[in-house]
Design a protein around this motif. Structure first.
Motif, PDB file in Angstrom:
ATOM      1  N   ILE A 142       0.857  -1.183   0.000  1.00  0.00           N
ATOM      2  CA  ILE A 142       0.000   0.000   0.000  1.00  0.00           C
ATOM      3  C   ILE A 142       0.893   1.232   0.000  1.00  0.00           C
ATOM      4  CG2 ILE A 142      -1.881   1.230   1.107  1.00  0.00           C
ATOM      5  CD1 ILE A 142      -2.613  -1.577   0.057  1.00  0.00           C
ATOM      6  N   GLY A 143       0.967   1.871  -1.169  1.00  0.00           N
ATOM      7  CA  GLY A 143       1.765   3.075  -1.323  1.00  0.00           C
ATOM      8  C   GLY A 143       0.916   4.306  -1.099  1.00  0.00           C
ATOM      9  N   SER A 144       1.114   5.305  -1.938  1.00  0.00           N
ATOM     10  CA  SER A 144       0.360   6.557  -1.820  1.00  0.00           C
ATOM     11  C   SER A 144       0.593   7.400  -3.065  1.00  0.00           C
ATOM     12  CB  SER A 144       0.816   7.342  -0.591  1.00  0.00           C
ATOM     13  OG  SER A 144       0.212   8.628  -0.553  1.00  0.00           O
ATOM     14  N   VAL A 145      -0.387   8.256  -3.371  1.00  0.00           N
ATOM     15  CA  VAL A 145      -0.163   9.242  -4.422  1.00  0.00           C
ATOM     16  C   VAL A 145       0.989  10.173  -4.043  1.00  0.00           C
ATOM     17  CG1 VAL A 145      -2.515   9.192  -5.315  1.00  0.00           C
ATOM     18  CG2 VAL A 145      -1.940  10.787  -3.457  1.00  0.00           C
ATOM     19  N   ASN A 146       1.309  10.253  -2.748  1.00  0.00           N
ATOM     20  CA  ASN A 146       2.448  11.062  -2.311  1.00  0.00           C
ATOM     21  C   ASN A 146       3.761  10.556  -2.882  1.00  0.00           C
ATOM     22  OD1 ASN A 146       0.321  11.757  -0.345  1.00  0.00           O
ATOM     23  ND2 ASN A 146       1.941  12.894   0.689  1.00  0.00           N
ATOM     24  N   GLY A 147       3.807   9.291  -3.248  1.00  0.00           N
ATOM     25  CA  GLY A 147       5.008   8.748  -3.860  1.00  0.00           C
ATOM     26  C   GLY A 147       5.078   9.001  -5.356  1.00  0.00           C
ATOM     27  N   ILE A 148       4.043   9.653  -5.912  1.00  0.00           N
ATOM     28  CA  ILE A 148       3.974   9.919  -7.350  1.00  0.00           C
ATOM     29  C   ILE A 148       4.172  11.390  -7.654  1.00  0.00           C
ATOM     30  CG2 ILE A 148       2.463   9.819  -9.383  1.00  0.00           C
ATOM     31  CD1 ILE A 148       1.122   7.370  -8.110  1.00  0.00           C
ATOM     32  N   GLN A 149       3.527  12.250  -6.862  1.00  0.00           N
ATOM     33  CA  GLN A 149       3.684  13.696  -7.049  1.00  0.00           C
ATOM     34  C   GLN A 149       3.570  14.394  -5.701  1.00  0.00           C
ATOM     35  OE1 GLN A 149       0.436  13.893  -9.916  1.00  0.00           O
ATOM     36  NE2 GLN A 149      -0.708  15.251  -8.579  1.00  0.00           N
ATOM     37  N   ASP A 150       3.751  15.702  -5.695  1.00  0.00           N
ATOM     38  CA  ASP A 150       3.874  16.448  -4.442  1.00  0.00           C
ATOM     39  C   ASP A 150       2.529  16.731  -3.791  1.00  0.00           C
ATOM     40  OD1 ASP A 150       4.554  18.149  -2.361  1.00  0.00           O
ATOM     41  OD2 ASP A 150       4.734  19.906  -3.661  1.00  0.00           O
ATOM     42  N   PHE A 151       2.332  16.102  -2.620  1.00  0.00           N
ATOM     43  CA  PHE A 151       1.207  16.430  -1.750  1.00  0.00           C
ATOM     44  C   PHE A 151       1.695  16.760  -0.345  1.00  0.00           C
ATOM     45  CE2 PHE A 151      -0.730  13.643  -4.990  1.00  0.00           C
ATOM     46  CZ  PHE A 151      -1.731  14.477  -5.451  1.00  0.00           C
ATOM     47  N   GLY A 152       2.986  17.058  -0.214  1.00  0.00           N
ATOM     48  CA  GLY A 152       3.552  17.364   1.095  1.00  0.00           C
ATOM     49  C   GLY A 152       4.080  16.131   1.797  1.00  0.00           C
ATOM     50  N   ASN A 153       4.469  16.293   3.072  1.00  0.00           N
ATOM     51  CA  ASN A 153       4.993  15.211   3.911  1.00  0.00           C
ATOM     52  C   ASN A 153       6.256  14.595   3.314  1.00  0.00           C
ATOM     53  OD1 ASN A 153       1.668  14.818   4.336  1.00  0.00           O
ATOM     54  ND2 ASN A 153       2.904  14.977   6.191  1.00  0.00           N
ATOM     55  N   HIS A 154       7.386  15.301   3.501  1.00  0.00           N
ATOM     56  CA  HIS A 154       8.641  14.917   2.855  1.00  0.00           C
ATOM     57  C   HIS A 154       9.042  13.471   3.146  1.00  0.00           C
ATOM     58  CE1 HIS A 154       9.192  19.102   1.820  1.00  0.00           C
ATOM     59  NE2 HIS A 154       9.157  19.451   3.091  1.00  0.00           N
ATOM     60  N   ALA A 155       9.119  13.109   4.422  1.00  0.00           N
ATOM     61  CA  ALA A 155       9.625  11.783   4.784  1.00  0.00           C
ATOM     62  C   ALA A 155       8.668  10.691   4.331  1.00  0.00           C
ATOM     63  CB  ALA A 155       9.860  11.705   6.284  1.00  0.00           C
ATOM     64  N   TYR A 156       7.398  10.867   4.620  1.00  0.00           N
ATOM     65  CA  TYR A 156       6.377   9.885   4.223  1.00  0.00           C
ATOM     66  C   TYR A 156       6.374   9.713   2.706  1.00  0.00           C
ATOM     67  CZ  TYR A 156       1.537   8.241   3.376  1.00  0.00           C
ATOM     68  OH  TYR A 156       0.417   7.568   2.948  1.00  0.00           O
ATOM     69  N   SER A 157       6.445  10.810   1.983  1.00  0.00           N
ATOM     70  CA  SER A 157       6.416  10.741   0.518  1.00  0.00           C
ATOM     71  C   SER A 157       7.650  10.037  -0.021  1.00  0.00           C
ATOM     72  CB  SER A 157       6.308  12.154  -0.070  1.00  0.00           C
ATOM     73  OG  SER A 157       5.113  12.770   0.338  1.00  0.00           O
ATOM     74  N   ALA A 158       8.812  10.337   0.555  1.00  0.00           N
ATOM     75  CA  ALA A 158      10.037   9.657   0.128  1.00  0.00           C
ATOM     76  C   ALA A 158       9.950   8.163   0.396  1.00  0.00           C
ATOM     77  CB  ALA A 158      11.241  10.257   0.849  1.00  0.00           C
ATOM     78  N   ALA A 159       9.367   7.814   1.545  1.00  0.00           N
ATOM     79  CA  ALA A 159       9.223   6.397   1.880  1.00  0.00           C
ATOM     80  C   ALA A 159       8.276   5.694   0.912  1.00  0.00           C
ATOM     81  CB  ALA A 159       8.731   6.247   3.312  1.00  0.00           C
ATOM     82  N   LYS A 160       7.173   6.345   0.569  1.00  0.00           N
ATOM     83  CA  LYS A 160       6.217   5.736  -0.356  1.00  0.00           C
ATOM     84  C   LYS A 160       6.798   5.630  -1.762  1.00  0.00           C
ATOM     85  CE  LYS A 160       2.570   4.997   2.314  1.00  0.00           C
ATOM     86  NZ  LYS A 160       2.109   3.629   2.637  1.00  0.00           N
ATOM     87  N   ALA A 161       7.592   6.608  -2.176  1.00  0.00           N
ATOM     88  CA  ALA A 161       8.273   6.510  -3.473  1.00  0.00           C
ATOM     89  C   ALA A 161       9.274   5.362  -3.447  1.00  0.00           C
ATOM     90  CB  ALA A 161       8.964   7.824  -3.809  1.00  0.00           C
ATOM     91  N   GLY A 162       9.985   5.219  -2.333  1.00  0.00           N
ATOM     92  CA  GLY A 162      10.906   4.098  -2.183  1.00  0.00           C
ATOM     93  C   GLY A 162      10.191   2.762  -2.224  1.00  0.00           C
ATOM     94  N   LEU A 163       8.979   2.716  -1.657  1.00  0.00           N
ATOM     95  CA  LEU A 163       8.206   1.485  -1.673  1.00  0.00           C
ATOM     96  C   LEU A 163       7.795   1.112  -3.093  1.00  0.00           C
ATOM     97  CD1 LEU A 163       6.964  -0.752   0.036  1.00  0.00           C
ATOM     98  CD2 LEU A 163       4.973   0.730   0.409  1.00  0.00           C
ATOM     99  N   ALA A 164       7.500   2.113  -3.907  1.00  0.00           N
ATOM    100  CA  ALA A 164       7.189   1.840  -5.312  1.00  0.00           C
ATOM    101  C   ALA A 164       8.409   1.265  -6.029  1.00  0.00           C
ATOM    102  CB  ALA A 164       6.705   3.110  -6.007  1.00  0.00           C
ATOM    103  N   SER A 165       9.589   1.805  -5.715  1.00  0.00           N
ATOM    104  CA  SER A 165      10.816   1.279  -6.317  1.00  0.00           C
ATOM    105  C   SER A 165      11.084  -0.147  -5.853  1.00  0.00           C
ATOM    106  CB  SER A 165      11.995   2.188  -5.954  1.00  0.00           C
ATOM    107  OG  SER A 165      13.195   1.698  -6.515  1.00  0.00           O
ATOM    108  N   LEU A 166      10.911  -0.395  -4.559  1.00  0.00           N
ATOM    109  CA  LEU A 166      11.088  -1.750  -4.040  1.00  0.00           C
ATOM    110  C   LEU A 166      10.102  -2.717  -4.699  1.00  0.00           C
ATOM    111  CD1 LEU A 166      12.368  -3.742  -2.034  1.00  0.00           C
ATOM    112  CD2 LEU A 166      10.659  -3.003  -0.346  1.00  0.00           C
ATOM    113  N   THR A 167       8.890  -2.246  -4.951  1.00  0.00           N
ATOM    114  CA  THR A 167       7.898  -3.080  -5.635  1.00  0.00           C
ATOM    115  C   THR A 167       8.429  -3.547  -6.987  1.00  0.00           C
ATOM    116  OG1 THR A 167       6.040  -1.980  -4.533  1.00  0.00           O
ATOM    117  CG2 THR A 167       5.574  -3.080  -6.628  1.00  0.00           C
ATOM    118  N   ARG A 168       9.017  -2.638  -7.726  1.00  0.00           N
ATOM    119  CA  ARG A 168       9.526  -2.994  -9.061  1.00  0.00           C
ATOM    120  C   ARG A 168      10.718  -3.946  -8.971  1.00  0.00           C
ATOM    121  NH1 ARG A 168       7.919   2.484  -9.779  1.00  0.00           N
ATOM    122  NH2 ARG A 168       9.957   3.241  -9.109  1.00  0.00           N
ATOM    123  N   THR A 169      11.684  -3.635  -8.106  1.00  0.00           N
ATOM    124  CA  THR A 169      12.880  -4.485  -8.042  1.00  0.00           C
ATOM    125  C   THR A 169      12.545  -5.862  -7.482  1.00  0.00           C
ATOM    126  OG1 THR A 169      13.501  -3.553  -5.879  1.00  0.00           O
ATOM    127  CG2 THR A 169      14.432  -2.509  -7.838  1.00  0.00           C
TER     128      THR A 169
END
Length: 257
Positions: A142-169
């Motif tokens: 369960i990621g977030s739109v925060n991992g796709i574009q800017d909705f604030g929350n720097h750390a949370y968004s970075a973590a969700k973007a990282g989770l999307a990358s981990l999903t692919r690898t």
């Protein structure tokens, strides 16, 4: 439709919100569900509710920030149900941003990344051998739109973007071993995190092309698809379930200010 007859599922942060809705949805479709949550009492209530409705569920108190607790949760699921077919990584942490980025706190940053990203890594690592053995294993993050574009929350968004990358690898690694790995990126969902902010939620619905914010059952339905054989040729995907907000210029920055 009971797509999960004979399946065993482990869901993190399933004591409320998206996790609880997902536990109910998969149990309704025949799965045996381990409801795990850092709040063991909340997990117990969800599991009891599933059993009252005729489903199969156990509960387990688990902090995904603790490697030993994660391994114990996976071991308990396998012991209780005899197998593990699906892992749903739902746990996360999200601290509010400081007014200025240079005032961000290292400790809060570390917690958000550890629970949201590294927690999913710990769970996937512990579960993967069992998912391989099942012959139909699936991980839904369960990621977030925060991992796709800017909705604030720097750390949370970075973590969700990282989770999307981990999903692919991880999809690339686990695919040849028979395990699919996908991610759902929800938009705003009406959960306990929004308690007491009904006016803000009501205002937000006008920013969504579909005219409303999400409900936990919307995300649960997407999890059910990606975890099932209906998605047998889907892996490494990021599926926005967001009422269309990432498809348009939504004006969220104005609201955030």
């Amino acid at each position: 439709m009971r797509r999960f007859e004979g399946y065993a599922v482990l869901i993190t942060a399933a004591g409320s919100g998206i996790g609880a809705a997902t536990a109910h949805r998969l149990a309704e479709e025949g799965a045996s569900v381990l409801v795990s949550d850092i709040d063991g009492a909340a997990a117990g209530k969800v599991a009891a509710s599933i059993r009252e409705q005729g489903g199969t569920a156990r509960e387990f108190a688990c902090d995904v920030g603790d490697k030993a607790a994660v391994e114990a949760a996976v071991a308990y699921a396998v012991e209780a149900f005899g197998r593990l077919d699906v892992l749903v990584n739902n746990a996360c942490a999200c601290h509010p941003d400081a007014p200025l980025f240079e005032d961000e706190d290292d400790g809060e940053w570390a917690v958000d990344l550890d629970i949201t990203l590294t927690g999913a890594y710990r769970c996937a690592r512990a579960a993967l051998p069992h998912l391989v053995a099942s012959g139909r294993g699936a991980i839904v993050n369960i990621g977030s739109v925060n991992g796709i574009q800017d909705f604030g929350n720097h750390a949370y968004s970075a973590a969700k973007a990282g989770l999307a990358s981990l999903t692919r690898t991880l999809a690339g690694h686990a695919g040849p071993r028979g395990v699919r790995v996908n991610l759902i990126a929800p938009g705003t969902v009406r959960t306990a995190a929004w308690a007491g902010r009904d006016e803000q939620l009501d205002a937000m619905r006008e920013l969504y092309p579909l005219g409303r914010v999400g409900e936990p059952k919307d995300i649960a339905a997407a999890v059910a698809f990606l975890a099932s054989a209906d998605a047998a040729w889907v892996t490494g995907a990021v599926l926005p379930v967001d009422g269309g907000t990432t498809a348009v210029s939504s004006g969220f920055k104005i609201m955030r200010g």
